[in-house]
Motif scaffolding. Sequence first.
Motif, PDB file in Angstrom:
ATOM      1  N   LEU A 174      11.953  -6.014  -2.812  1.00 18.65           N
ATOM      2  CA  LEU A 174      11.519  -4.661  -3.182  1.00 18.65           C
ATOM      3  C   LEU A 174      10.210  -4.343  -2.448  1.00 18.65           C
ATOM      4  O   LEU A 174       9.140  -4.270  -3.034  1.00 18.65           O
ATOM      5  CB  LEU A 174      11.342  -4.563  -4.699  1.00 18.65           C
ATOM      6  CG  LEU A 174      12.601  -4.856  -5.524  1.00 18.65           C
ATOM      7  CD1 LEU A 174      12.263  -4.895  -7.007  1.00 18.65           C
ATOM      8  CD2 LEU A 174      13.671  -3.804  -5.245  1.00 18.65           C
ATOM      9  N   TYR A 175      10.330  -4.141  -1.134  1.00 23.39           N
ATOM     10  CA  TYR A 175       9.142  -4.020  -0.304  1.00 23.39           C
ATOM     11  C   TYR A 175       8.342  -2.750  -0.578  1.00 23.39           C
ATOM     12  O   TYR A 175       7.116  -2.752  -0.506  1.00 23.39           O
ATOM     13  CB  TYR A 175       9.537  -4.083   1.175  1.00 23.39           C
ATOM     14  CG  TYR A 175      10.201  -5.384   1.557  1.00 23.39           C
ATOM     15  CD1 TYR A 175       9.503  -6.589   1.511  1.00 23.39           C
ATOM     16  CD2 TYR A 175      11.546  -5.415   1.943  1.00 23.39           C
ATOM     17  CE1 TYR A 175      10.113  -7.790   1.834  1.00 23.39           C
ATOM     18  CE2 TYR A 175      12.167  -6.610   2.270  1.00 23.39           C
ATOM     19  CZ  TYR A 175      11.443  -7.789   2.220  1.00 23.39           C
ATOM     20  OH  TYR A 175      12.049  -8.976   2.545  1.00 23.39           O
ATOM     21  N   LEU A 176       9.029  -1.665  -0.888  1.00 22.80           N
ATOM     22  CA  LEU A 176       8.324  -0.418  -1.162  1.00 22.80           C
ATOM     23  C   LEU A 176       7.508  -0.538  -2.440  1.00 22.80           C
ATOM     24  O   LEU A 176       6.352  -0.117  -2.501  1.00 22.80           O
ATOM     25  CB  LEU A 176       9.319   0.739  -1.284  1.00 22.80           C
ATOM     26  CG  LEU A 176       8.690   2.121  -1.493  1.00 22.80           C
ATOM     27  CD1 LEU A 176       7.788   2.488  -0.327  1.00 22.80           C
ATOM     28  CD2 LEU A 176       9.775   3.178  -1.684  1.00 22.80           C
ATOM     29  N   THR A 177       8.099  -1.138  -3.474  1.00 24.17           N
ATOM     30  CA  THR A 177       7.374  -1.354  -4.723  1.00 24.17           C
ATOM     31  C   THR A 177       6.220  -2.319  -4.511  1.00 24.17           C
ATOM     32  O   THR A 177       5.133  -2.143  -5.080  1.00 24.17           O
ATOM     33  CB  THR A 177       8.330  -1.909  -5.804  1.00 24.17           C
ATOM     34  OG1 THR A 177       9.414  -0.998  -5.982  1.00 24.17           O
ATOM     35  CG2 THR A 177       7.601  -2.085  -7.129  1.00 24.17           C
ATOM     36  N   ALA A 178       6.439  -3.335  -3.677  1.00 24.61           N
ATOM     37  CA  ALA A 178       5.365  -4.272  -3.355  1.00 24.61           C
ATOM     38  C   ALA A 178       4.204  -3.548  -2.676  1.00 24.61           C
ATOM     39  O   ALA A 178       3.036  -3.805  -2.982  1.00 24.61           O
ATOM     40  CB  ALA A 178       5.889  -5.389  -2.459  1.00 24.61           C
ATOM     41  N   LEU A 179       4.527  -2.635  -1.759  1.00 25.28           N
ATOM     42  CA  LEU A 179       3.487  -1.858  -1.095  1.00 25.28           C
ATOM     43  C   LEU A 179       2.724  -0.993  -2.091  1.00 25.28           C
ATOM     44  O   LEU A 179       1.496  -0.876  -2.012  1.00 25.28           O
ATOM     45  CB  LEU A 179       4.118  -0.967  -0.016  1.00 25.28           C
ATOM     46  CG  LEU A 179       3.170  -0.054   0.753  1.00 25.28           C
ATOM     47  CD1 LEU A 179       2.109  -0.872   1.498  1.00 25.28           C
ATOM     48  CD2 LEU A 179       3.955   0.831   1.726  1.00 25.28           C
ATOM     49  N   LEU A 180       3.440  -0.412  -3.049  1.00 21.02           N
ATOM     50  CA  LEU A 180       2.787   0.383  -4.090  1.00 21.02           C
ATOM     51  C   LEU A 180       1.798  -0.466  -4.873  1.00 21.02           C
ATOM     52  O   LEU A 180       0.691  -0.023  -5.187  1.00 21.02           O
ATOM     53  CB  LEU A 180       3.848   0.960  -5.030  1.00 21.02           C
ATOM     54  CG  LEU A 180       3.335   1.771  -6.230  1.00 21.02           C
ATOM     55  CD1 LEU A 180       2.583   3.004  -5.773  1.00 21.02           C
ATOM     56  CD2 LEU A 180       4.497   2.156  -7.145  1.00 21.02           C
ATOM     57  N   PHE A 181       2.167  -1.706  -5.171  1.00 19.53           N
ATOM     58  CA  PHE A 181       1.283  -2.570  -5.933  1.00 19.53           C
ATOM     59  C   PHE A 181       0.111  -3.087  -5.101  1.00 19.53           C
ATOM     60  O   PHE A 181      -0.935  -3.420  -5.655  1.00 19.53           O
ATOM     61  CB  PHE A 181       2.074  -3.724  -6.559  1.00 19.53           C
ATOM     62  CG  PHE A 181       2.655  -3.374  -7.897  1.00 19.53           C
ATOM     63  CD1 PHE A 181       2.105  -3.877  -9.066  1.00 19.53           C
ATOM     64  CD2 PHE A 181       3.739  -2.511  -7.996  1.00 19.53           C
ATOM     65  CE1 PHE A 181       2.621  -3.534 -10.311  1.00 19.53           C
ATOM     66  CE2 PHE A 181       4.266  -2.160  -9.226  1.00 19.53           C
ATOM     67  CZ  PHE A 181       3.700  -2.674 -10.391  1.00 19.53           C
ATOM     68  N   VAL A 182       0.271  -3.164  -3.798  1.00 22.49           N
ATOM     69  CA  VAL A 182      -0.880  -3.463  -2.935  1.00 22.49           C
ATOM     70  C   VAL A 182      -1.905  -2.336  -3.047  1.00 22.49           C
ATOM     71  O   VAL A 182      -3.118  -2.571  -3.154  1.00 22.49           O
ATOM     72  CB  VAL A 182      -0.437  -3.640  -1.471  1.00 22.49           C
ATOM     73  CG1 VAL A 182      -1.657  -3.691  -0.545  1.00 22.49           C
ATOM     74  CG2 VAL A 182       0.385  -4.909  -1.311  1.00 22.49           C
ATOM     75  N   ILE A 183      -1.415  -1.099  -3.064  1.00 23.50           N
ATOM     76  CA  ILE A 183      -2.297   0.058  -3.253  1.00 23.50           C
ATOM     77  C   ILE A 183      -2.958  -0.021  -4.620  1.00 23.50           C
ATOM     78  O   ILE A 183      -4.152   0.281  -4.769  1.00 23.50           O
ATOM     79  CB  ILE A 183      -1.505   1.370  -3.103  1.00 23.50           C
ATOM     80  CG1 ILE A 183      -0.953   1.491  -1.680  1.00 23.50           C
ATOM     81  CG2 ILE A 183      -2.382   2.581  -3.446  1.00 23.50           C
ATOM     82  CD1 ILE A 183      -0.025   2.672  -1.484  1.00 23.50           C
ATOM     83  N   TYR A 184      -2.189  -0.422  -5.634  1.00 22.44           N
ATOM     84  CA  TYR A 184      -2.749  -0.588  -6.974  1.00 22.44           C
ATOM     85  C   TYR A 184      -3.910  -1.571  -6.976  1.00 22.44           C
ATOM     86  O   TYR A 184      -4.937  -1.333  -7.621  1.00 22.44           O
ATOM     87  CB  TYR A 184      -1.669  -1.096  -7.941  1.00 22.44           C
ATOM     88  CG  TYR A 184      -0.770  -0.035  -8.524  1.00 22.44           C
ATOM     89  CD1 TYR A 184      -1.025   1.313  -8.337  1.00 22.44           C
ATOM     90  CD2 TYR A 184       0.355  -0.386  -9.269  1.00 22.44           C
ATOM     91  CE1 TYR A 184      -0.198   2.276  -8.866  1.00 22.44           C
ATOM     92  CE2 TYR A 184       1.188   0.568  -9.815  1.00 22.44           C
ATOM     93  CZ  TYR A 184       0.911   1.902  -9.611  1.00 22.44           C
ATOM     94  OH  TYR A 184       1.721   2.857 -10.145  1.00 22.44           O
TER      95      TYR A 184
END
Length: 208
Positions: A174-184
């Motif tokens: 789930l790379y897009l969700t992972a990217l969102l959590f990096v932003i988090y």
Amino acid sequence: MLSEQVVTAISDAVAAMSFWELGAVVLALAYLILAMRENSLCWYAAFFSTSIYVFLFWDVSLLMESALQIFYLVMAVYGWWQWRNRGDEQQELRIHRWSLRTHLLIAAVVGVLTLVFGYVLHTSTHAALPYLDSFTTWGAVITTYMVTRKVLENWIYWIVIDGASVYLYIDRGLYLTALLFVIYVVLVVIGFFQWYAIYKREQLASQS
């Protein structure tokens, strides 16, 4: 190359996003940014983002995640109520800290819950990374409550939980969700320093 595969996966994930999923992501980011500013509107964003995720997760058969969103939904209402000034009989809720003993107790509780539910998932289901999944879930439950009470250390907890979630989602593709959590993770670091500055300012004001 691996980097090209990741970029391709992210592009495919973005292309596959529905209007509702995009709305939920935008509202989730709005919640965090508004929470950083101590703006009670954050709970409206959380409420509507979580409402969307309840059905999105249920639709793809992520039943536990859907149930967790219901908890978040209740916490959004509770958080809004806590952050409001409820009249002369109670002061407006301010940023404060919990004792080291309280944090040690929380760590112990999360640790026990992680082991118990991780074991159950490992032995009774085909869940991926059951112990890490249990840790991020129970850590998020407790930390969300800390946000509703404006406990300063909630941001530190989120750094750990969101950082672990990045690995969890990458492992699941789930790379897009992972990217969102990096932003988090970046935002919660900023949020901690913003709340800490407010906390110090209010402490000095109360001593004067």
